[in-house]
Design a protein around this motif. Structure first.
Motif, PDB file in Angstrom:
ATOM      1  N   GLU A  37       0.820  -1.202   0.000  1.00 41.40           N
ATOM      2  CA  GLU A  37       0.000   0.000   0.000  1.00 41.40           C
ATOM      3  C   GLU A  37       0.862   1.264   0.000  1.00 41.40           C
ATOM      4  O   GLU A  37       0.539   2.261  -0.658  1.00 41.40           O
ATOM      5  N   GLN A  38       1.982   1.212   0.697  1.00 42.67           N
ATOM      6  CA  GLN A  38       2.883   2.365   0.720  1.00 42.67           C
ATOM      7  C   GLN A  38       3.493   2.597  -0.668  1.00 42.67           C
ATOM      8  O   GLN A  38       3.610   3.734  -1.123  1.00 42.67           O
ATOM      9  N   ARG A  39       3.864   1.502  -1.332  1.00 39.48           N
ATOM     10  CA  ARG A  39       4.392   1.628  -2.689  1.00 39.48           C
ATOM     11  C   ARG A  39       3.341   2.200  -3.631  1.00 39.48           C
ATOM     12  O   ARG A  39       3.636   3.063  -4.467  1.00 39.48           O
ATOM     13  N   ARG A  40       2.114   1.743  -3.511  1.00 44.93           N
ATOM     14  CA  ARG A  40       1.040   2.236  -4.369  1.00 44.93           C
ATOM     15  C   ARG A  40       0.837   3.735  -4.153  1.00 44.93           C
ATOM     16  O   ARG A  40       0.685   4.505  -5.110  1.00 44.93           O
ATOM     17  N   ARG A  41       0.834   4.160  -2.902  1.00 45.13           N
ATOM     18  CA  ARG A  41       0.627   5.571  -2.601  1.00 45.13           C
ATOM     19  C   ARG A  41       1.814   6.424  -3.083  1.00 45.13           C
ATOM     20  O   ARG A  41       1.622   7.556  -3.536  1.00 45.13           O
ATOM     21  N   TYR A  42       3.015   5.889  -2.990  1.00 48.74           N
ATOM     22  CA  TYR A  42       4.184   6.628  -3.466  1.00 48.74           C
ATOM     23  C   TYR A  42       4.112   6.824  -4.979  1.00 48.74           C
ATOM     24  O   TYR A  42       4.347   7.933  -5.491  1.00 48.74           O
ATOM     25  N   HIS A  67       1.583   9.389  -5.785  1.00 46.66           N
ATOM     26  CA  HIS A  67       2.121  10.724  -5.493  1.00 46.66           C
ATOM     27  C   HIS A  67       2.980  11.213  -6.652  1.00 46.66           C
ATOM     28  O   HIS A  67       2.871  12.382  -7.064  1.00 46.66           O
ATOM     29  N   LEU A  68       3.821  10.350  -7.204  1.00 46.53           N
ATOM     30  CA  LEU A  68       4.667  10.736  -8.331  1.00 46.53           C
ATOM     31  C   LEU A  68       3.826  11.086  -9.554  1.00 46.53           C
ATOM     32  O   LEU A  68       4.117  12.057 -10.260  1.00 46.53           O
ATOM     33  N   ARG A  69       2.796  10.305  -9.811  1.00 45.60           N
ATOM     34  CA  ARG A  69       1.942  10.579 -10.968  1.00 45.60           C
ATOM     35  C   ARG A  69       1.236  11.921 -10.838  1.00 45.60           C
ATOM     36  O   ARG A  69       1.016  12.615 -11.836  1.00 45.60           O
ATOM     37  N   ASP A  70       0.876  12.293  -9.615  1.00 46.96           N
ATOM     38  CA  ASP A  70       0.096  13.513  -9.395  1.00 46.96           C
ATOM     39  C   ASP A  70       0.968  14.758  -9.231  1.00 46.96           C
ATOM     40  O   ASP A  70       0.446  15.874  -9.174  1.00 46.96           O
ATOM     41  N   TYR A  80      19.883   8.534 -12.264  1.00 48.35           N
ATOM     42  CA  TYR A  80      19.283   8.416 -10.940  1.00 48.35           C
ATOM     43  C   TYR A  80      20.300   7.942  -9.907  1.00 48.35           C
ATOM     44  O   TYR A  80      21.324   7.339 -10.249  1.00 48.35           O
ATOM     45  N   VAL A  81      20.002   8.222  -8.662  1.00 51.43           N
ATOM     46  CA  VAL A  81      20.757   7.673  -7.546  1.00 51.43           C
ATOM     47  C   VAL A  81      19.811   6.832  -6.695  1.00 51.43           C
ATOM     48  O   VAL A  81      18.605   7.091  -6.652  1.00 51.43           O
ATOM     49  N   LEU A  82      20.357   5.829  -6.048  1.00 47.07           N
ATOM     50  CA  LEU A  82      19.579   5.020  -5.112  1.00 47.07           C
ATOM     51  C   LEU A  82      19.524   5.740  -3.774  1.00 47.07           C
ATOM     52  O   LEU A  82      20.554   6.105  -3.218  1.00 47.07           O
ATOM     53  N   THR A  83      18.329   5.936  -3.272  1.00 48.73           N
ATOM     54  CA  THR A  83      18.137   6.671  -2.029  1.00 48.73           C
ATOM     55  C   THR A  83      17.386   5.809  -1.025  1.00 48.73           C
ATOM     56  O   THR A  83      16.464   5.073  -1.396  1.00 48.73           O
ATOM     57  N   SER A  84      17.779   5.894   0.211  1.00 43.53           N
ATOM     58  CA  SER A  84      17.152   5.096   1.255  1.00 43.53           C
ATOM     59  C   SER A  84      15.648   5.323   1.310  1.00 43.53           C
ATOM     60  O   SER A  84      15.164   6.448   1.181  1.00 43.53           O
ATOM     61  N   ALA A  85      14.915   4.233   1.517  1.00 44.06           N
ATOM     62  CA  ALA A  85      13.456   4.307   1.648  1.00 44.06           C
ATOM     63  C   ALA A  85      13.038   4.401   3.106  1.00 44.06           C
ATOM     64  O   ALA A  85      11.879   4.140   3.434  1.00 44.06           O
ATOM     65  N   ARG A  86      13.946   4.806   3.962  1.00 48.48           N
ATOM     66  CA  ARG A  86      13.612   4.922   5.380  1.00 48.48           C
ATOM     67  C   ARG A  86      12.566   6.022   5.581  1.00 48.48           C
ATOM     68  O   ARG A  86      12.522   6.996   4.826  1.00 48.48           O
ATOM     69  N   SER A  87      11.763   5.847   6.603  1.00 49.86           N
ATOM     70  CA  SER A  87      10.746   6.847   6.909  1.00 49.86           C
ATOM     71  C   SER A  87      11.126   7.681   8.129  1.00 49.86           C
ATOM     72  O   SER A  87      10.327   8.471   8.617  1.00 49.86           O
ATOM     73  N   LEU A  93       7.795  12.363   3.669  1.00 51.53           N
ATOM     74  CA  LEU A  93       6.762  11.927   2.731  1.00 51.53           C
ATOM     75  C   LEU A  93       6.475  10.437   2.901  1.00 51.53           C
ATOM     76  O   LEU A  93       5.308  10.019   3.001  1.00 51.53           O
ATOM     77  N   LEU A  94       7.518   9.621   2.960  1.00 52.65           N
ATOM     78  CA  LEU A  94       7.330   8.178   3.115  1.00 52.65           C
ATOM     79  C   LEU A  94       6.668   7.854   4.440  1.00 52.65           C
ATOM     80  O   LEU A  94       5.836   6.940   4.537  1.00 52.65           O
ATOM     81  N   GLN A  95       7.028   8.616   5.464  1.00 54.27           N
ATOM     82  CA  GLN A  95       6.403   8.420   6.773  1.00 54.27           C
ATOM     83  C   GLN A  95       4.906   8.724   6.712  1.00 54.27           C
ATOM     84  O   GLN A  95       4.082   7.988   7.268  1.00 54.27           O
ATOM     85  N   SER A  96       4.531   9.790   6.008  1.00 53.66           N
ATOM     86  CA  SER A  96       3.115  10.141   5.896  1.00 53.66           C
ATOM     87  C   SER A  96       2.357   9.108   5.082  1.00 53.66           C
ATOM     88  O   SER A  96       1.202   8.786   5.399  1.00 53.66           O
ATOM     89  N   LEU A  97       2.980   8.567   4.045  1.00 54.02           N
ATOM     90  CA  LEU A  97       2.320   7.536   3.237  1.00 54.02           C
ATOM     91  C   LEU A  97       2.147   6.251   4.041  1.00 54.02           C
ATOM     92  O   LEU A  97       1.130   5.563   3.924  1.00 54.02           O
ATOM     93  N   GLU A  98       3.145   5.936   4.864  1.00 49.64           N
ATOM     94  CA  GLU A  98       3.054   4.761   5.732  1.00 49.64           C
ATOM     95  C   GLU A  98       1.928   4.934   6.743  1.00 49.64           C
ATOM     96  O   GLU A  98       1.119   4.024   6.977  1.00 49.64           O
ATOM     97  N   ALA A  99       1.845   6.124   7.334  1.00 46.83           N
ATOM     98  CA  ALA A  99       0.796   6.397   8.312  1.00 46.83           C
ATOM     99  C   ALA A  99      -0.584   6.350   7.676  1.00 46.83           C
ATOM    100  O   ALA A  99      -1.535   5.828   8.264  1.00 46.83           O
TER     101      ALA A  99
END
Length: 224
Positions: A128-133, A136-139, A192-199, A210-216
């Protein structure tokens, strides 16, 4: 000379991988382009082992106490400009660049380059977090700006006064200033660079936030 600036605030878990990737990219560029590359780490209010890790790599270290990513980037850039850098490349301590990262910026005929990011550990994120991310990119504006993958020529950087002392969105404000100044900017989504997906966010309103808000949001939908 090409300069690289990395702001660091308690990044002991990611810093080693970041610096391994950066030194490989710097060596590759120096070997193929016959131009020196200098890496500057700005350790900002670090209380962990970041300093000890940095000491094991061929980098310049500046220690400050601002807890401000915009200020850290600005201080690193100023040091490099004083030492003759013609191009400034910026990334983050939780990111890993590709070997041709510097070439992907410097080979373009422009004043600034806005590159892309990909999230590391993508497959480990909740569905669900991946879907929301992705939603977010599409919008959002396709011309996205990431401090983890940004480059600017020295003259353009000086002309707009460099980074503002902001705790977040300092990268966006720099690019907006470059646009207002009429400088040539390229959005290079292929780089591109690889960036941590930590929240656990380092900067307010940054990627981690942003990732923290999507997780919540996902947890709220599930009633957790």
């Amino acid at each position: 000379m090409i300069g690289i600036v990395v702001p660091v605030h308690n990044e002991q878990d990611c810093l080693g991988r970041c610096l391994q990737a950066l030194t490989a990219a710097a060596e590759h560029f120096s070997r193929t382009q016959d131009e020196a590359v200098e890496i500057v780490l700005v350790l900002d209010t670090c209380t962990d082992e970041s300093s000890a890790i940095a000491a094991t790599f061929p980098v310049q270290v500046i220690e400050v106490d601002h807890t401000n990513v915009g200020m850290a980037r600005h201080i690193g850039a100023d040091w490099l400009l004083e030492h003759g850098a013609r191009w400034l490349a910026f990334t983050d301590a939780d990111s890993e660049v590709s070997q041709d990262w510097l070439s992907s910026q410097c080979d373009l005929d422009c004043d600034a380059v806005c590159g892309n990011i990909r999230l590391a550990q993508w497959s480990q994120l909740p569905v669900e977090q991946r879907r929301r991310y992705l939603a977010h990119l599409r919008d959002s504006d396709p011309k996205r700006i990431y401090g983890a993958n940004l480059g600017v020529c020295a003259n353009a950087y000086r002309a707009v006064g460099g980074f503002e002392p902001r705790r977040s969105h300092e990268d966006v404000h720099l690019v907006r200033a470059l646009q207002a100044g009429g400088f040539r900017i390229v959005w290079n989504a292929a780089s591109y660079v690889l960036t941590s997906a930590r929240s656990t966010a380092r900067a307010p309103e940054g990627l981690g936030a942003l990732l923290q808000s999507l997780e919540a949001s996902g947890m709220e939908q599930e009633g957790l």
